[in-house]
Scaffold this active site. Structure first.
Site, PDB file in Angstrom:
ATOM      1  N   ASP A  58       0.769  -1.059   0.140  1.00 46.10           N
ATOM      2  CA  ASP A  58       0.106  -0.048   0.094  1.00 46.10           C
ATOM      3  C   ASP A  58       0.817   1.441  -0.113  1.00 46.10           C
ATOM      4  O   ASP A  58       2.036   1.175   0.628  1.00 46.10           O
ATOM      5  CB  ASP A  58      -1.033  -0.097   1.114  1.00 46.10           C
ATOM      6  CG  ASP A  58      -0.284  -0.138   2.478  1.00 46.10           C
ATOM      7  OD1 ASP A  58       0.724  -0.767   2.773  1.00 46.10           O
ATOM      8  OD2 ASP A  58      -0.611   0.666   3.356  1.00 46.10           O
TER       9      ASP A  58
ATOM     10  N   GLU B 186      -0.101  -0.966   5.751  1.00 44.51           N
ATOM     11  CA  GLU B 186       0.944  -0.574   6.630  1.00 44.51           C
ATOM     12  C   GLU B 186       0.789   0.947   6.837  1.00 44.51           C
ATOM     13  O   GLU B 186       1.161   1.552   7.882  1.00 44.51           O
ATOM     14  CB  GLU B 186       2.260  -1.051   5.835  1.00 44.51           C
ATOM     15  CG  GLU B 186       3.322  -0.827   6.904  1.00 44.51           C
ATOM     16  CD  GLU B 186       4.105   0.859   6.648  1.00 44.51           C
ATOM     17  OE1 GLU B 186       4.951   1.130   7.777  1.00 44.51           O
ATOM     18  OE2 GLU B 186       3.682   1.675   5.932  1.00 44.51           O
TER      19      GLU B 186
END
Length: 451
Positions: A91, A156
């Site tokens: 991400d 994350e």
């Protein structure tokens, strides 16, 4: 090891083009979190990035697994009982203002030896570098005495729900690293505390700025009354701004919250400008009285620092004033020896004076590994052998990496000392020659850790 060293550079050069192609495929996927899409916990694009990563791994000869709910995936090689982990995330943070990018953020572009695009540095580039480093060892016929598992996270930049789920359901490596920080390595990471300060909005002021807790905001737009007065105040304060569609846009400098002192917080500057012309609210008063532009919030915490990890860092990442509420979204990096409860109590006491309530969003405890541990000594030795740098010491960081998710894991590269850190910024990029050196380090590190 010497024989392997002589062959590795040649082998890495053979697969470097394939590596660049794979990285471009990943960077071109805009894997920014979106929780409003049915069937995907963090959005379709993050799921696409996860599936593409595992497809790349399968083409390289790894066995793969994807969580059926889409939270994580992993790829591994070897069949030994003990397992080494390499943890990376797919991400990315939003691109921000597109006009600040010289190239499209989600169309990886190589210019003068640098690949530009969101995720090239944080964390798609380093993660794939470690993956292709392992492939080079495989191509050389190296036998691994321990399994190597690449664990791909997808959340994350927000709440780490991916790693939490992995740790609940899957085997935990005996040791490992995450290529999501700087070299030589990070032996201590500050505690990460993210929270909202909320109160009732009793004004007519409406405002929204900032994209993420962990990024210093580079713009803050104002469309209310007294625009000309605000411009004059900003000029008097020597704060940069621009006019856009009849609005005043205060300009800052975006950096990661862990180095908030290197940025310029556009939200703080806007609120200071509004205060100067008599526009007020509880959040404006809070910032004007206690924070101003202080990235250490010393009015609240005093001189909060320690020897292993340095100063506390304080970042106002987002602000929202709606018809009903005023909300500040704040990110604090807490020194490793500081007491989280004491920090929270200091925030509570300060906020209470302004009618603001504390609402915790996320907390990640600090980590601190001894410098004489096997993992740190091994990784440091490899770094020094490849680079010849015997001066740089293991460092502490305000960053929050997956090293916190599991025991005996540290952050290891891929950014070198004095190399530009462009994560979370416009024109994020990675220097490909330095990334090649990182690949060599990762290959040798994996070789050593699997002996």
């Amino acid at each position: 090891m010497n024989q392997i060293s002589e062959q590795l550079i040649s082998e890495l050069q053979k697969i470097e083009g394939e590596f660049h192609h794979a990285l471009k495929q990943l960077v071109d996927i805009p894997s920014v979190i979106s929780e409003q899409e049915d069937g995907f916990p963090f959005g379709k694009n993050i799921d696409l990035a996860l599936k593409k990563s595992l497809e790349i791994c399968e083409e390289l000869g790894f066995q793969t697994f994807v969580d059926p709910h889409g939270y994580y995936g992993y790829a591994e090689i070897g069949d030994s009982e003990e397992m080494i982990g390499v943890l990376g995330h797919l991400d990315v943070v939003p691109a921000g203002k597109l006009e600040d990018w010289h190239t499209p953020p989600f169309d990886a572009t190589i210019i003068e030896g640098k690949m530009f695009g969101r995720g090239t540095q944080d964390d798609k580039g380093p993660t794939l570098a470690a993956l292709f480093a392992t492939k080079a060892l495989m191509n050389l016929g190296v036998s691994f005495n321990k399994r190597i598992r690449f664990i791909f996270g997808t959340d994350e930049e927000t709440l780490w729900r991916c790693m939490n789920r992995y740790c609940e359901l899957e085997e935990i490596p005996s040791m490992g690293f995450t290529p999501d920080s700087t070299f030589p390595l990070v032996y201590a990471e500050k505690g990460l505390l993210q929270f909202h300060l909320e109160g009732t909005n009793e004004t007519n002021l409406r405002l929204q700025a900032g994209n993420a807790f962990n990024a210093v905001p580079d713009t803050a737009r104002y469309a209310g009354e007294k625009l000309e007065e605000l411009q004059a105040a900003l000029e008097e304060l020597e704060f940069d701004y621009e006019l856009a569609d009849g609005n005043v846009v205060v300009l800052g400098k975006a950096v990661h919250a862990q180095v908030a002192e290197k940025g310029i917080n556009a939200i703080s500057r806007l609120l200071l400008g509004l205060k100067k012309i008599g526009v007020t609210s509880i959040t404006i008063e809070f910032i004007n009285d206690l924070i101003k532009e202080d990235p250490f919030a010393t009015s609240i915490f005093g001189n909060c620092e320690d020897e292993p990890s340095g100063k506390l860092k304080f970042n106002i990442g987002k602000i929202e004033l709606t018809e009903e509420i005023e909300r500040l979204s704040i990110d604090i990096r807490i020194p490793v020896t500081a007491d989280k409860l004491e920090i929270v109590n200091q925030v509570l006491q300060a906020a209470k004076e302004y009618g603001l309530a504390y609402k915790e969003f996320d907390y990640l405890k600090s980590i601190y590994l001894p410098k004489d541990s096997f993992l740190i000594k091994t990784l440091m030795k490899v770094y020094q052998e490849v680079t010849g740098d015997t001066v740089s010491e293991p460092i502490s960081s305000g960053g929050a990496t997956y090293a916190r998710a599991m025991e005996n894991v540290v952050a290891y590269g891929a950014i070198f000392p004095n190399q530009a850190k462009t994560e979370h910024q416009p024109n994020e990029h990675i220097e490909l020659d330095k990334l090649f050196t990182a690949m060599l380090i990762y290959a040798k590190a994996i070789y050593e850790l699997t002996r």
